[in-house]
Structure formats: C-alpha cells, structure tokens
Design an enzyme around this catalytic site. Structure first.
Site, PDB file in Angstrom:
ATOM      1  N   THR A  14       0.906  -1.282  -0.027  1.00  0.00           N
ATOM      2  CA  THR A  14       0.226   0.024   0.148  1.00  0.00           C
ATOM      3  C   THR A  14       0.740   1.493   0.146  1.00  0.00           C
ATOM      4  O   THR A  14       0.561   2.183  -0.549  1.00  0.00           O
ATOM      5  CB  THR A  14      -0.839   0.005   1.342  1.00  0.00           C
ATOM      6  OG1 THR A  14      -1.779  -0.918   1.136  1.00  0.00           O
ATOM      7  CG2 THR A  14      -1.792   1.135   1.503  1.00  0.00           C
ATOM      8  N   THR A  38       1.538  -4.368   4.399  1.00  0.00           N
ATOM      9  CA  THR A  38       1.470  -4.421   5.743  1.00  0.00           C
ATOM     10  C   THR A  38       0.911  -6.085   5.911  1.00  0.00           C
ATOM     11  O   THR A  38       1.297  -6.510   6.976  1.00  0.00           O
ATOM     12  CB  THR A  38       0.490  -3.489   6.325  1.00  0.00           C
ATOM     13  OG1 THR A  38      -0.800  -3.662   5.751  1.00  0.00           O
ATOM     14  CG2 THR A  38       1.070  -2.254   6.316  1.00  0.00           C
ATOM     15  N   ASP A  39       0.372  -6.573   5.053  1.00  0.00           N
ATOM     16  CA  ASP A  39      -0.523  -7.894   5.082  1.00  0.00           C
ATOM     17  C   ASP A  39       0.757  -8.885   5.856  1.00  0.00           C
ATOM     18  O   ASP A  39       0.254  -9.660   6.569  1.00  0.00           O
ATOM     19  CB  ASP A  39      -1.140  -8.131   3.903  1.00  0.00           C
ATOM     20  CG  ASP A  39      -2.380  -7.089   3.772  1.00  0.00           C
ATOM     21  OD1 ASP A  39      -2.753  -6.456   4.818  1.00  0.00           O
ATOM     22  OD2 ASP A  39      -3.235  -7.342   2.852  1.00  0.00           O
TER      23      ASP A  39
HETATM   24  C1  SIN Z   1      -0.839  -2.970   2.887  1.00  0.00           C
HETATM   25  O1  SIN Z   1       0.286  -2.788   2.370  1.00  0.00           O
HETATM   26  O2  SIN Z   1      -1.455  -2.308   3.768  1.00  0.00           O
HETATM   27  C2  SIN Z   1      -1.990  -3.937   2.197  1.00  0.00           C
HETATM   28  C3  SIN Z   1      -1.414  -4.411   1.025  1.00  0.00           C
HETATM   29  C4  SIN Z   1      -0.399  -5.351   1.203  1.00  0.00           C
HETATM   30  O3  SIN Z   1       0.166  -5.863   2.101  1.00  0.00           O
HETATM   31  O4  SIN Z   1       0.711  -5.081   0.245  1.00  0.00           O
END
Ligand code: SIN
Length: 348
Positions: free
Chosen positions: A32, A112-113
């Site tokens: 993200t 973040t995932d």
């Molecule tokens: C994010 O980064 O918050 C979600 C998408 C990902 O993990 O690439």
C-alpha cells in the site's frame, strides 16, 4: 519479477555535509505504501504496488538530509501474494548489499499484510549487524494524509542511526520501532496498525531522533544458525475451533507436508478430533508445532497438550505465521526430531 537498480549517488566533489551521510539502500517490494487509488479520499479501493521506488523517494525530499539513498525495485507486489522465491531473492540481495563497504544499512518498503512474516524471516537469515528496517503504510501513496512518506523517512532515519546496529531486523511504523520477532499487524484499517503485544515496541523515532528503550534478547542475524535457501520445506497452518474436523490435517498429510503449525485455542489447546489427526501425523515424521490464535501471550510446553507424549513442539510466544517461518527454516537446516525443534523454538 521487476528488478531495477540505481547505484549510490556520487559524493559531492567539494567536502560537504552530505558526503559523510550514511549510505542506505532502499529496496521496494510493493504494498500500500506504493498504492494508488482513483481519488485522494479513497483508502480502501486502491491497487497496491503500482508506484515505483523513485516516485516514493521523490515524495520525501528530506531524505537527502538523512542519508545517501540507493533505490532498488525488487518487486511490485501486494504482500498478500508474497511468495517464497521472492523471500529468497530479497534476503540474498540484502546479504549481498550489506557485505559491501558501500552500504551502511537497508530499508525495505513492503505491504503491511505479510510484513511481520518477511521481517522475522530476515531477522533470522540476514548475515550482518548493519541495520535492516522494514516499513509500510496503511494508506496508499495517493491518499489524503498518506502515512507512507513519514514512515519511509523514519525508517531511513533508523537505518542510518548507529544505535540500530546489532538490534536485528527492525520495523519502523507510525513513529515506533519494533523488533521483527515481536511485531504483528493488529488493525485492518488504523494508521497505528502494528503492535508488539505483551512487551511493546523497542523504541521510537520522531523528528530525526531515534531512541531505543530496550534490547533484543533472542538470537538473530549474525547469531542465527539459519541461512536463506532456495528450497523451502512445505509447512502449512491449520486452526482449531468449535466443531473442527480432521479433514484438513489428513489432506495435508496426504499432500506430503513436512510440518504443520496449529493455531490453537487459548494456550495452544487443540480440539480432540484435530489432536488425534496431528498425533498420527507426528507418527509419520511430520513436525507439529502448537501456537495460539489468541494474539498475545505464550504457549506453555506440556500445558494444554501433553507435548512430550504426543511429540508436539510449543511455539512459545510466536504467532502461527511466525512459527511457520521458523519451522520452515529449522526443517531446511535439518532439525527434525521434536526435541531438536523445541530447542530451536526456545532459542529463536
Ligand atoms: C498494505 O500494504 O497495507 C496492504 C497491501 C499489502 O500488504 O501489500
């Protein structure tokens, strides 16, 4: 895979402040933080991993006052799709960069995932005491109040700081500095999405200042006995819950997995139907690790299950996803017997 490399900026020909700044490689993988939405108010309907590393860096002019940056686009993925070969590529590239005198630290931009999994993998396989700092964002780069630019500046600030050396792999997020082993994502939407349950962050970074408030106890990086490999033992995760059947475990055994991590209830307790299937899996030479789905606390060996009798291993404080990372590395390193695996889980 999309890989482009820029060499480090040439130091100024006249002596100046920037020539003595630390040299930090910024390795972009997507997420993200590199996401773009159709409009600035949209923070959920966006595409992750579409903004290139040069654009991410251009959004943070203050970086040039903190470090000399060498950007690399390692990948452009939504981290839900993180794949084991990309882990191998990333870890090998970091080890190559840190082995040279040209790089003082590394920052990885990530989704973040699965950030907590990648961070722990690197914590155990980076062969350097130079800082490695992961960062990410909850809002896409196109958003009003995007959190990525400040997180990136803070991550570079930490990677450039002498106090970060020898602390293992770190995660700089929302002004906090977390240990890769402890950090987990705890919110689906909040900007303050990462916590280190029970024990809290290692320290903080704000306005160019970095402070560590505690150290890292367990073995990592140079003290880790694990190395990154191209061959990953097949390890899967199953959960225990009301009414669970043994179907998933039997299918995994039939598929030839080397290990199963159980996301157990409470203190890693396991439904009797599942426990029977897992005990049979152990008798076929499959490693079984008990962790908890609760989200904080630890799993006591021989607490909720008779580990000694059943041949199970306790994950201690590792959540199921991190326990899977450690189990894959341990199996790849030749640890197979429950007692040997328990020693690994008690050490790392
Ligand atoms: C994010 O980064 O918050 C979600 C998408 C990902 O993990 O690439």
């Amino acid at each position: 895979m999309n890989t482009s490399t820029s060499s480090l900026p040439t130091p100024p020909s006249t002596p100046g402040a920037t020539s003595s700044l630390p040299r930090i490689a910024v390795l972009a993988t997507g997420g993200t933080i590199a996401g773009a939405a159709p409009d600035a108010a949209n923070t959920s309907g966006y595409q992750a991993g579409v903004v290139g590393v040069d654009q991410l860096l251009a959004a943070v002019p203050a970086l040039s006052t903190v470090a000399r940056i060498a950007p690399e686009q390692i990948a452009s993925v939504d981290s839900k799709d993180m794949a084991l070969p990309l882990w191998t590529t990333l870890a090998q590239r970091i080890n190559t960069l840190l082995a040279t005198d040209d790089v003082d630290g590394v920052v990885v931009t990530h989704g973040t995932d699965t950030l907590e999994e990648t961070a722990y993998l690197l914590h155990l396989t980076v062969k350097s005491d130079k800082p490695v700092v992961l960062t990410a964002a909850m809002r896409p780069a196109s958003a009003l109040s995007a959190d990525g630019p400040l997180n990136l500046l803070n991550a570079v600030t930490v990677a450039a700081h002498a106090a970060a050396r020898g602390q293992g792999v770190l995660v700089a997020f929302n002004n906090r500095i977390h240990c890769a082993r402890d950090v987990v994502k705890t919110s689906t939407y909040a900007v303050d999405a990462f916590q280190s349950p029970e024990i809290g962050a290692l320290g903080w970074v704000q306005d160019g200042r970095v402070e560590f408030q505690r150290g890292v106890v367990r073995a990592h990086t140079l003290a880790s006995g694990f190395a990154i490999d191209t061959v990953w033992p097949h390890v899967e995760i199953v959960a225990s819950y009301a009414g669970v059947s043994r179907i998933a475990v039997d299918a995994l055994v039939a598929a030839g997995v080397r290990g199963i991590v159980v996301a157990g209830t409470g203190n890693g307790s396991i439904h009797q139907a599942l426990q029977q299937a897992l005990a049979e899996a152990v008798s076929r030479g499959i490693a079984v690790v008990r962790s908890s789905r609760v989200g904080s606390g630890h799993v006591m060996r021989n607490g909720a299950a008779a580990d000694d009798a059943l041949g199970f291993v306790s994950a201690g404080t590792l959540n199921p996803y991190k326990a899977r990372v450690l189990l894959m590395l341990a199996l790849a390193a030749g640890h197979a017997a429950p007692a040997a695996l328990q020693r690994v889980f008690d050490t790392y």
